[in-house]
Design a protein around this motif. Sequence first.
Motif, PDB file in Angstrom:
ATOM      1  N   HIS A 168      70.515   4.759 -24.779  1.00  0.00           N
ATOM      2  CA  HIS A 168      71.165   4.003 -25.855  1.00  0.00           C
ATOM      3  C   HIS A 168      70.613   2.586 -25.914  1.00  0.00           C
ATOM      4  O   HIS A 168      70.085   2.056 -24.926  1.00  0.00           O
ATOM      5  CB  HIS A 168      72.679   3.948 -25.629  1.00  0.00           C
ATOM      6  N   ARG A 199      76.461   0.549 -27.622  1.00  0.00           N
ATOM      7  CA  ARG A 199      76.787   1.661 -26.735  1.00  0.00           C
ATOM      8  C   ARG A 199      78.191   2.171 -27.029  1.00  0.00           C
ATOM      9  O   ARG A 199      79.142   1.886 -26.302  1.00  0.00           O
ATOM     10  CB  ARG A 199      76.664   1.223 -25.268  1.00  0.00           C
ATOM     11  N   ILE A 237      77.810   7.133 -25.819  1.00  0.00           N
ATOM     12  CA  ILE A 237      76.970   6.919 -24.654  1.00  0.00           C
ATOM     13  C   ILE A 237      77.314   7.940 -23.580  1.00  0.00           C
ATOM     14  O   ILE A 237      78.485   8.284 -23.376  1.00  0.00           O
ATOM     15  CB  ILE A 237      77.118   5.483 -24.112  1.00  0.00           C
ATOM     16  N   PHE A 273      76.787   2.441 -34.164  1.00  0.00           N
ATOM     17  CA  PHE A 273      75.741   3.169 -33.458  1.00  0.00           C
ATOM     18  C   PHE A 273      74.396   2.826 -34.080  1.00  0.00           C
ATOM     19  O   PHE A 273      74.174   3.013 -35.281  1.00  0.00           O
ATOM     20  CB  PHE A 273      75.939   4.681 -33.532  1.00  0.00           C
ATOM     21  N   SER A 287      70.285   3.405 -32.817  1.00  0.00           N
ATOM     22  CA  SER A 287      69.550   4.103 -31.766  1.00  0.00           C
ATOM     23  C   SER A 287      68.653   3.170 -30.966  1.00  0.00           C
ATOM     24  O   SER A 287      68.232   2.106 -31.451  1.00  0.00           O
ATOM     25  CB  SER A 287      68.703   5.228 -32.372  1.00  0.00           C
TER      26      SER A 287
END
Length: 440
Positions: free
Chosen positions: A334, A339, A326, A380, A382
């Motif tokens: 994000h 994040r 981030i 992660f 998106s």
Amino acid sequence: MAHLDHFSQPDSSERSVAVKNFTSDFSEFITNSPSSYHASQECARLLSDAGFTRQDEHEQWLGHQRGYVLRSGAILAWRIPNKILSDVGFRIVGSHTDSPSFKVKPNPDAVNYGFSQVNVEVYGGPLLNSWLNRDLGLAGQIVTIDGEVHLVKTPSIMTIPQLAPHLDRSVNSSLELSAQCDYHPIWAIGERSVFDFVCEQASLDPERVAGMDLFAYDVVAPAVYGGAGSDFFVSGRQDNLSSVFASLEAFLASDDSECEDIQVMVAFDHEEVGSTTFTGASGPFLEAMLRRLHSNISQGENQGEEGFQRMLANSSCISADAGHSINPNKPEKHDPEHRPVLGAGPLLKINANQRYATEAEGTALWLRSCDMAGVASQEFVSNNDVPCGTTIGPLTTQRLGIITVDVGVPLLSMHSIREISCPSDLFDLSLVLEGYFRGA
């Protein structure tokens, strides 16, 4: 290459020393790897130093238990267990050696308004404005008419000058630059040939040169700073030399492993431009080498095409490529619940549309590896309004049909000429990959 016996649960002082040593080694690796061709050669050097034997893929396969194949900007190394069981498979960690840059055109020389310039085109998707006003060198390979390959690395010889704000009053509110016109490096005053200069640096006759693959690179050395002095590792080409180095370090450190699978480390080239080359992940390189390894060790139930397919069914791959931390200045880019941040561990990369190959079975494999190494992991995913990129993971699983999981270290300023990571994340990625190689 310094490594810690991390599975013995070291104290904080031992870990601090190990991270520092790892970061120093990584800095040297990046410095020695200004192009994908240099990166693969540097891997080959380190493998040779560790006792691995190079196999010339043009020659008959010799059956080295610990060996590697070097193919231009790509490299693949393996370690075969002492005893081959009926349920043997491949444990593969894949990465890529190339990074966004500018590639020199076949006719590299131009003279304009009293300046000699270098004709280049954009390679991959660099953060273009970060390349302005930088000290740039050229690195890559030159091939002579007889097929000899020569690695080339110049010092800083060129720069891309930016128009001053006095001549462009809008520059600080809206920067619009042409890849053809504005990203045209200058390298000399008056008329001089950069091609002749590079050939002179490599002690080559320009008349004997058949072709070249030369790329711009930032000559500034990596730096470590921030916080108490080691929060940030700042350097170019971390996407994706961070994964190449971490996987190589993990591969070498697991030499005493009792893992019953064949361990494979592969670093492809040309990921940044689609991987559809003879050294790319969409090409036959990995599958061809796995088949040759199989033919060398096949016995009993593992013989023939059926045996190879059984081995693939017992195989898996960790695709290691850098991911996004981030940015505290742009948190809205994000997903609110995902994040990741520098310093909180390597990333597990997930995408519903399979831009990353991770699914639940691969997630379990990754988390077992993290648990064995005693390392925390982040996820992660998106933002739905900001589609993610992709990497070699989906290409590998498409080609081989094996469980594949996408991971990497979090970066800031990805695809910039200077990317930002955290030393502890780099170290921890290597620990997790070692756990995977050891049989997690």
